[in-house]
Design a protein around this motif. Structure first.
Motif, PDB file in Angstrom:
ATOM      1  N   TRP A 162       0.618  -1.219  -0.565  1.00  0.00           N
ATOM      2  CA  TRP A 162       0.195   0.006   0.323  1.00  0.00           C
ATOM      3  C   TRP A 162       1.043   1.082  -0.112  1.00  0.00           C
ATOM      4  CZ3 TRP A 162      -4.839  -0.553  -0.759  1.00  0.00           C
ATOM      5  CH2 TRP A 162      -5.948   0.593  -0.647  1.00  0.00           C
TER       6      TRP A 162
ATOM      7  N   TRP B  74     -10.617   0.875   6.284  1.00  0.00           N
ATOM      8  CA  TRP B  74      -9.415   0.967   6.957  1.00  0.00           C
ATOM      9  C   TRP B  74      -8.145   1.684   6.111  1.00  0.00           C
ATOM     10  CZ3 TRP B  74      -4.658  -3.073   6.274  1.00  0.00           C
ATOM     11  CH2 TRP B  74      -3.957  -2.788   6.788  1.00  0.00           C
ATOM     12  N   ARG B  75      -7.933   1.132   4.479  1.00  0.00           N
ATOM     13  CA  ARG B  75      -7.322   1.997   3.523  1.00  0.00           C
ATOM     14  C   ARG B  75      -7.408   2.856   2.940  1.00  0.00           C
ATOM     15  NH1 ARG B  75      -3.223  -2.435   2.924  1.00  0.00           N
ATOM     16  NH2 ARG B  75      -4.435  -3.852   1.925  1.00  0.00           N
TER      17      ARG B  75
ATOM     18  N   GLU C 141      -2.094   5.893   3.440  1.00  0.00           N
ATOM     19  CA  GLU C 141      -1.499   5.013   4.093  1.00  0.00           C
ATOM     20  C   GLU C 141      -2.599   4.877   5.517  1.00  0.00           C
ATOM     21  OE1 GLU C 141       1.317   6.672   7.562  1.00  0.00           O
ATOM     22  OE2 GLU C 141       2.788   7.101   6.084  1.00  0.00           O
ATOM     23  N   PRO C 142      -2.681   3.347   5.944  1.00  0.00           N
ATOM     24  CA  PRO C 142      -3.592   3.155   6.590  1.00  0.00           C
ATOM     25  C   PRO C 142      -4.167   3.874   7.471  1.00  0.00           C
ATOM     26  CG  PRO C 142      -2.255   1.045   6.546  1.00  0.00           C
ATOM     27  CD  PRO C 142      -1.299   2.516   5.485  1.00  0.00           C
ATOM     28  N   ARG C 143      -5.338   3.621   8.296  1.00  0.00           N
ATOM     29  CA  ARG C 143      -5.719   4.615   9.457  1.00  0.00           C
ATOM     30  C   ARG C 143      -5.522   4.738  10.561  1.00  0.00           C
ATOM     31  NH1 ARG C 143     -10.713   7.307   7.428  1.00  0.00           N
ATOM     32  NH2 ARG C 143     -11.386   7.124   5.487  1.00  0.00           N
TER      33      ARG C 143
END
Length: 280
Positions: free
Chosen positions: A141, A178-179, A211-213
């Motif tokens: 990611w 989430w992302r 970026e993911p949370r």
């Protein structure tokens, strides 16, 4: 019905090429070019992007994407009957449409497009959810796509944007939010399609976050969420007992109650648990 280019109306295209929708392929054709152009606009500025489309059928959305200025469209169409109609569109937009007669589940699509990449599709109902999960769970990611603008059954769309505490909240909501940011951009009635499906449809727009949370290992989080919602009526300590022999301790360390159920856990909670499970 207004036109967006010099090509024939979609009903005429379907009649000319004998393109009756096939249930086995999850096909429901969207024929109103006003709507296809509107869906294309949900994806934002397309003039500097390559666009992936899955399941173009007779090409209504394809024409919308090209008319809205997409730099290039790569359309993956499994049904060979649709290829002549798509070839007519390619001829009308020289150098901007490539059609792959392939199975979308088998294609390395990212290699076919240059960045930035956007995915816009009226997804076939029978593979839509599986494709979404794949796009949300790449090995690294940020993903190869910048945004997803996808049509689903309304029920599926609501599951993607659902918040904790309701029946719609589940694995799709956690993986999507989430992302990425996710919203329902528009809804469509059954009569907008040929043949009309039995349910309403909705367009969901997702934009990838840099970026993911919350920090978590993607594979572990996916396993945790899958197990939790596979038995969503059970308490977490029972639903997740197969993940770790000391699951109650790990739940408490993550700040979760072992007696809670999956639909009560926010994304941050699932990420905290994934971190605890990966800890020695």
């Amino acid at each position: 019905m207004s036109t967006i280019d010099e090509l024939p109306p979609l009903r005429e295209v379907i009649a000319t090429h004998g393109l009756s929708a096939r249930k086995a392929l999850g096909q429901n054709f969207l024929l109103d070019l006003n709507l296809t152009a509107k869906i294309a606009r949900v994806a934002g500025d397309l003039t500097e992007a390559d666009v992936l489309e899955v399941g173009p059928g007779p090409g209504g959305l394809t024409r919308g994407l090209l008319a809205e200025g997409a730099r290039r469209v790569v359309a993956i169409e499994k049904d060979a009957r649709c290829l002549p109609a798509l070839a007519d569109i390619a001829a009308a937009y020289p150098g901007r449409l490539d059609v792959l007669n392939e199975d979308a589940l088998q294609v390395d699509w990212a290699a076919e497009l240059k960045a930035p990449r956007k995915i816009v599709a009226n997804l076939p109902y029978n593979v839509g959810t599986e494709l979404l999960v794949r796009w949300l769970t790449p090995a690294t990611w940020p993903p190869p796509w910048e945004s997803l603008t996808l049509m689903f059954q309304r029920e599926v769309a609501e599951r993607i944007v659902a918040q904790p505490g309701g029946k719609a909240y589940g694995r799709l909501a956690v993986l999507a939010q989430w992302r990425a940011s996710a919203r329902i951009a528009m809804t469509l009635p059954p009569e907008a399609f040929t043949p009309p499906p039995k349910v309403r449809s909705a367009v969901v727009h997702l934009e990838a976050l840099p970026e993911p949370r919350f920090e978590a290992d993607a594979d572990t989080l996916s396993r945790v969420v899958k197990a939790a919602f596979a038995q969503r009526r059970k308490m977490l300590r029972a639903a997740l007992k197969g993940l770790s022999p000391d699951i109650e301790d790990r739940l408490q360390a993550a700040g979760l109650k072992p007696t809670d159920r999956a639909e009560q856990v926010p994304i941050e909670g699932f990420c905290a648990l994934a971190r605890e499970i990966t800890r020695p």
